[in-house]
Design a protein around this motif. Structure first.
Motif, PDB file in Angstrom:
ATOM      1  N   ASP A  83      46.886  23.378  47.983  1.00 59.87           N
ATOM      2  CA  ASP A  83      46.596  22.647  46.759  1.00 59.87           C
ATOM      3  C   ASP A  83      46.945  21.182  47.001  1.00 59.87           C
ATOM      4  OD1 ASP A  83      45.963  22.016  44.195  1.00 59.87           O
ATOM      5  OD2 ASP A  83      47.308  23.445  43.242  1.00 59.87           O
ATOM      6  N   SER A  84      47.407  20.467  45.993  1.00 59.48           N
ATOM      7  CA  SER A  84      47.858  19.078  46.120  1.00 59.48           C
ATOM      8  C   SER A  84      46.725  18.127  46.502  1.00 59.48           C
ATOM      9  CB  SER A  84      48.993  18.965  47.154  1.00 59.48           C
ATOM     10  OG  SER A  84      50.055  19.831  46.841  1.00 59.48           O
ATOM     11  N   GLY A  85      45.599  18.234  45.798  1.00 62.48           N
ATOM     12  CA  GLY A  85      44.515  17.291  46.009  1.00 62.48           C
ATOM     13  C   GLY A  85      43.476  17.717  47.020  1.00 62.48           C
ATOM     14  N   TYR A  86      43.687  18.823  47.707  1.00 61.11           N
ATOM     15  CA  TYR A  86      42.725  19.273  48.713  1.00 61.11           C
ATOM     16  C   TYR A  86      41.735  20.262  48.089  1.00 61.11           C
ATOM     17  CZ  TYR A  86      45.756  17.164  52.212  1.00 61.11           C
ATOM     18  OH  TYR A  86      46.498  16.269  52.948  1.00 61.11           O
ATOM     19  N   SER A  87      40.459  20.030  48.334  1.00 57.13           N
ATOM     20  CA  SER A  87      39.429  20.930  47.819  1.00 57.13           C
ATOM     21  C   SER A  87      38.656  21.599  48.950  1.00 57.13           C
ATOM     22  CB  SER A  87      38.453  20.167  46.921  1.00 57.13           C
ATOM     23  OG  SER A  87      37.837  19.111  47.639  1.00 57.13           O
ATOM     24  N   GLY A  88      38.929  21.196  50.181  1.00 59.84           N
ATOM     25  CA  GLY A  88      38.254  21.773  51.342  1.00 59.84           C
ATOM     26  C   GLY A  88      39.165  21.773  52.546  1.00 59.84           C
ATOM     27  N   THR A 102      34.205  30.011  53.365  1.00 57.99           N
ATOM     28  CA  THR A 102      34.564  29.583  52.015  1.00 57.99           C
ATOM     29  C   THR A 102      36.077  29.389  51.891  1.00 57.99           C
ATOM     30  OG1 THR A 102      32.711  30.848  51.105  1.00 57.99           O
ATOM     31  CG2 THR A 102      34.447  30.168  49.568  1.00 57.99           C
ATOM     32  N   THR A 105      42.376  28.471  47.651  1.00 55.59           N
ATOM     33  CA  THR A 105      43.721  27.895  47.585  1.00 55.59           C
ATOM     34  C   THR A 105      44.765  28.987  47.795  1.00 55.59           C
ATOM     35  OG1 THR A 105      42.965  26.174  46.066  1.00 55.59           O
ATOM     36  CG2 THR A 105      45.333  26.571  46.180  1.00 55.59           C
ATOM     37  N   LYS A 261      44.940  14.674  42.734  1.00 56.68           N
ATOM     38  CA  LYS A 261      43.991  15.712  42.308  1.00 56.68           C
ATOM     39  C   LYS A 261      42.557  15.195  42.268  1.00 56.68           C
ATOM     40  CE  LYS A 261      46.684  19.306  41.413  1.00 56.68           C
ATOM     41  NZ  LYS A 261      46.499  20.627  42.062  1.00 56.68           N
ATOM     42  N   ASP A 262      42.412  13.884  41.967  1.00 62.74           N
ATOM     43  CA  ASP A 262      41.070  13.327  41.880  1.00 62.74           C
ATOM     44  C   ASP A 262      40.543  12.845  43.232  1.00 62.74           C
ATOM     45  OD1 ASP A 262      42.612  11.119  42.323  1.00 62.74           O
ATOM     46  OD2 ASP A 262      42.041  10.047  40.506  1.00 62.74           O
ATOM     47  N   GLY A 263      41.330  13.081  44.294  1.00 63.91           N
ATOM     48  CA  GLY A 263      40.909  12.695  45.629  1.00 63.91           C
ATOM     49  C   GLY A 263      41.344  11.307  46.046  1.00 63.91           C
TER      50      GLY A 263
END
Length: 317
Positions: A83-88, A102, A105, A261-263
């Protein structure tokens, strides 16, 4: 890492049994006649039978995933991220190897449901500091556990993992590649007169500046023959805003970049912008603060190689 109740193993076992029925994985005539070969190895916690040729391996943390990729071990179709801002997946991982995979988290909360859904045939678990985790994961698939966060050189653990999975050739290929890059950068640093630089892994958190050798940065600094700031020795050093003059012996600072969170990637040292002790430091005045992705700090092949490339760009561009 947030712990789970001891009753979780029973719940996982129940979910696993249900998944086998729902996915049609219960024993049939065909499956009864097909026996996968296994190899018996000893992890840091127990003896375990793992597939001789895994087809759907899962890494419990991103560093484990990176080891599996580097060792050319086929992956399950779903793999963990933090987590902590990572989406990939980390951008410095082998993106070709991750095509069709795929992310889900799995940190700081463990996502056992997603792990079960991935249907791995083996799990590589580098979070061995959690004493209960191996048992829970073993209810899902054979699990090879080690503690990749015990402060030792992660490459020693990587070698042991490679030996367990019969992938020493792939391990050595990475080591040779890394060492060749080190030798090249080290030579060019000497030619540029930059081989005596003092480097400090510096971060700012809770109104203090810390200098610490946690993770891979000091491994790379030492591999390049550069000097690590003495402030990073042992448990490291934490300094208040009034003590920042102690940092004056550092020529180059490196610091982690943690996405929001927003990158976005905010400047961690922005609160010190009006502190004269800070702004007068040589590495600050000379704009020698270089950032690197937080995920590079944890020991893994791609992470350490990417950090080496960061040093190359920062010091030789």
């Amino acid at each position: 890492m947030i712990s789970r109740p001891k009753t979780m193993s029973a719940a996982i076992a129940a979910m696993a049994s249900a998944a086998l029925l729902l996915t049609g994985c219960a024993t049939t005539d065909a499956s009864a006649n097909t026996k996968s070969e296994t190899r018996t190895v000893t992890s840091e916690v127990k003896e375990v039978n793992i597939p001789a040729e895994p087809r759907k391996a899962l890494g419990m943390y991103t560093t484990d995933l990176d080891m599996l990729i580097t060792l050319d071990i086929p992956l399950a179709s779903q793999q963990p991220i933090r987590d902590s801002g990572y989406s990939g997946f980390p951008s410095f991982f082998d993106q070709e190897a991750l095509k069709g995979i795929t992310p889900f988290t799995n940190y700081p909360e463990f996502n056992f449901e997603a792990i079960l859904k991935a249907q791995p045939d083996v799990i590589l678990n580098g979070l061995g500091y959690d004493k209960e985790l191996d048992g829970k994961l073993s209810d899902i698939a054979p699990t090879y556990t080690f503690n990749g966060f015990d402060g030792s050189d992660w490459r020693t653990k990587f070698k042991t993992v490679a030996e367990a999975f019969g992938k020493t050739g792939q391990y050595q290929a990475w080591m040779d590649k890394y060492q060749a890059k080190v030798d090249d950068v080290k030579k060019r640093l000497a030619e540029a007169g930059k081989d005596k630089l003092v480097v400090g892994p510096v971060d700012y958190y809770q109104d203090q500046v810390s200098v610490s050798c946690y993770g891979t940065p000091c491994l790379v600094i030492k591999d390049l023959g550069l000097q690590v700031s003495p402030l990073a020795d042992g448990e490291g050093t934490k300094l208040s805003a009034e003590q920042l003059e102690q940092l004056k012996g550092i020529d180059v600072a490196i610091t982690t970049e943690v996405p929001e969170k927003d990158g976005a990637n905010p400047d961690a040292f922005a609160p010190l912008a009006n502190n004269k002790l800070w702004t007068s430091l040589p590495f600050v005045a000379n704009k020698q603060i270089h950032t690197y992705d937080l995920e590079m700090i944890y020991g893994s092949p791609s992470g350490q190689y990417a950090l080496l490339e960061k040093f190359e760009k920062a010091l030789l561009s």
